[in-house]
Design an enzyme around this catalytic site. Structure first.
Site, PDB file in Angstrom:
ATOM      1  N   SER A  40       9.765  10.450  15.631  1.00  0.00           N
ATOM      2  CA  SER A  40       8.463  11.071  15.205  1.00  0.00           C
ATOM      3  C   SER A  40       7.708  10.873  13.896  1.00  0.00           C
ATOM      4  CB  SER A  40       8.437  12.504  15.473  1.00  0.00           C
ATOM      5  OG  SER A  40       9.236  12.914  16.770  1.00  0.00           O
ATOM      6  N   GLU A 213      20.124   3.721  16.697  1.00  0.00           N
ATOM      7  CA  GLU A 213      20.037   4.670  17.912  1.00  0.00           C
ATOM      8  C   GLU A 213      20.346   4.129  19.221  1.00  0.00           C
ATOM      9  OE1 GLU A 213      17.447   8.423  17.333  1.00  0.00           O
ATOM     10  OE2 GLU A 213      16.375   7.025  15.830  1.00  0.00           O
ATOM     11  N   HIS A 229      14.457  -8.109  -7.339  1.00  0.00           N
ATOM     12  CA  HIS A 229      14.599  -7.627  -8.484  1.00  0.00           C
ATOM     13  C   HIS A 229      15.948  -6.632  -8.564  1.00  0.00           C
ATOM     14  CE1 HIS A 229      10.607  -8.743  -9.826  1.00  0.00           C
ATOM     15  NE2 HIS A 229      10.270  -8.630  -8.578  1.00  0.00           N
ATOM     16  N   LYS A 323      22.227  18.713  15.505  1.00  0.00           N
ATOM     17  CA  LYS A 323      21.257  19.943  15.607  1.00  0.00           C
ATOM     18  C   LYS A 323      21.798  21.281  16.059  1.00  0.00           C
ATOM     19  CE  LYS A 323      17.156  16.641  16.065  1.00  0.00           C
ATOM     20  NZ  LYS A 323      16.162  16.046  16.798  1.00  0.00           N
TER      21      LYS A 323
HETATM   22  C1  F6R Z   1      15.844  10.273  18.922  1.00  0.00           C
HETATM   23  C2  F6R Z   1      15.183  10.149  17.904  1.00  0.00           C
HETATM   24  C3  F6R Z   1      15.363  11.097  16.551  1.00  0.00           C
HETATM   25  C4  F6R Z   1      14.280  12.119  16.584  1.00  0.00           C
HETATM   26  C5  F6R Z   1      14.518  13.112  15.367  1.00  0.00           C
HETATM   27  C6  F6R Z   1      13.433  14.095  15.393  1.00  0.00           C
HETATM   28  O1  F6R Z   1      15.423   9.379  19.920  1.00  0.00           O
HETATM   29  O2  F6R Z   1      14.481   9.078  17.832  1.00  0.00           O
HETATM   30  O3  F6R Z   1      15.240  10.258  15.717  1.00  0.00           O
HETATM   31  O4  F6R Z   1      13.166  11.667  16.765  1.00  0.00           O
HETATM   32  O5  F6R Z   1      15.704  13.689  15.544  1.00  0.00           O
HETATM   33  O6  F6R Z   1      13.313  14.629  16.404  1.00  0.00           O
HETATM   34  P1  F6R Z   1      11.841  15.024  17.122  1.00  0.00           P
HETATM   35  O7  F6R Z   1      11.341  13.512  17.314  1.00  0.00           O
HETATM   36  O8  F6R Z   1      11.988  15.864  18.460  1.00  0.00           O
HETATM   37  O9  F6R Z   1      10.943  15.834  16.214  1.00  0.00           O
END
Ligand code: F6R
Length: 328
Positions: A40, A213, A229, A323
């Site tokens: 994101s 990923e 550099h 998470k």
């Molecule tokens: C998984 C991915 C991760 C998420 C990140 C944030 O495909 O690309 O990098 O994007 O953990 O999660 P969101 O995008 O749901 O805020």
């Protein structure tokens, strides 16, 4: 064909969805701040490149809270989270709301959608999907459209349409073959992606993240001219790492400074015996199309790297575990 490979083919349709999306009205601002992590957060990188080409500043914040300067500016804050549940992004939205800043959001749902509804924030829902990183067209497109609604940037619909056209032509043309060659040259190696200016730096970050990923391999990125550099010296003492363990991919863009282009050529020569796994140049006219043309090839490379290793590119179990552990 793997699911992730099929999702890459959806990128042009995602960009076209964003070009046609109904966008809420935002309070007018002179600059932007995008909050987002991982797949994101990349939407923020895209917005920063797009805005820079128009002489406008869009900063990207990838962390908790807000940058210290944010409260002072006349800025449009756009929070991007595919799940809507990313704690760093949510903490930034809360801080911005508390500070009385104008915040807009884009997500597939989650807590971010709830906050948007509770606090009456302008909100653009993107279609749900398998993974945030496979929704780059939706998320970057929605972010750009929201920033245009705040008057920060202009011309997003035409730019998204051009990016979709260029991505479509590449996917139907030589991109899969080019990506296959780069992936083969990266086999058994750690990918190091070198950009050559801000646009290619954003693309290099995306390549690195997609190799991590989708390919489940370590990868890093760096950018010229800065790497000339420091990093260029760092290959000397352990030559076998450069020749046997890594593969450097140079990304180029028609809009890059001619002096940086020359640096890239000399850098590749002076780094020898570091293995150069490929050189990829952007296509298209506008900055958005050029950036996404590099994204298409990088995404394909990452999936080809996974397929070479017999790995499914989609799951990112360790991110989910982390998470969950943090939530407990
Ligand atoms: C998984 C991915 C991760 C998420 C990140 C944030 O495909 O690309 O990098 O994007 O953990 O999660 P969101 O995008 O749901 O805020």
């Amino acid at each position: 064909m793997s699911l992730m490979r099929r999702l890459i083919d959806e990128l042009p349709a995602q960009l076209r969805w964003a070009a046609a999306a109904e966008v809420p009205e935002l309070a007018l601002a002179t600059e932007g701040l995008v909050l987002g992590m991982g797949g994101s957060g990349f939407a923020g990188d895209v917005a920063a490149v797009f805005a820079e080409a128009q002489g406008v500043r869009v900063a990207v914040h990838k962390g908790y809270g807000l940058p210290g300067w944010a409260a002072a500016g006349h800025i449009a804050v756009v929070a991007v989270s595919h799940s809507g549940n990313t704690e760093e992004t949510l903490s930034g939205v809360e801080a911005a709301h508390t500070a009385g800043l104008a915040v807009a959001a884009t997500a597939t749902g989650g807590v971010l959608a709830q906050r948007a509804s509770e606090w009456s924030l302008p909100y653009l829902a993107v279609p749900p999907g398998a993974q945030p990183r496979a929704a780059a067209g939706y998320l970057a497109g929605a972010t750009l459209r929201l920033l245009e609604s705040a008057g920060v940037v202009t011309g997003t619909v035409a730019a998204l349409t051009e990016a979709a056209d260029v991505a479509e032509a590449l996917l139907a043309g030589d991109a899969p073959a080019v990506a296959g060659e780069v992936a083969a040259s990266l086999r058994g190696r750690i990918g190091i992606i070198y950009g050559s200016g801000p646009l290619t730096a954003a693309a290099a970050g995306r390549w690195k993240a997609q190799l991590n990923e989708n390919g489940k391999v370590p990868a890093w990125w760096s950018v010229l001219p800065e790497l000339d550099h420091n990093e260029i010296v760092g290959w000397a003492a352990l030559p076998a790492i450069g020749s046997d363990a890594v593969g450097v991919v140079f990304l180029h863009d028609g809009g890059e400074d001619a002096r940086t282009h020359r640096r890239a050529q000399l850098t590749a020569e002076l780094m020898a015996p570091v293995h150069v796994a490929g050189t990829v140049a952007s296509r298209g006219a506008g900055p958005l199309a050029r950036l996404f043309s590099l994204v298409v090839v990088g995404d394909l490379v990452s999936v080809a790297v996974a397929e070479q290793a017999g790995i499914d590119p989609v799951p990112v179990a360790v991110i989910e575990r982390l998470k969950k552990a943090l939530a407990e």
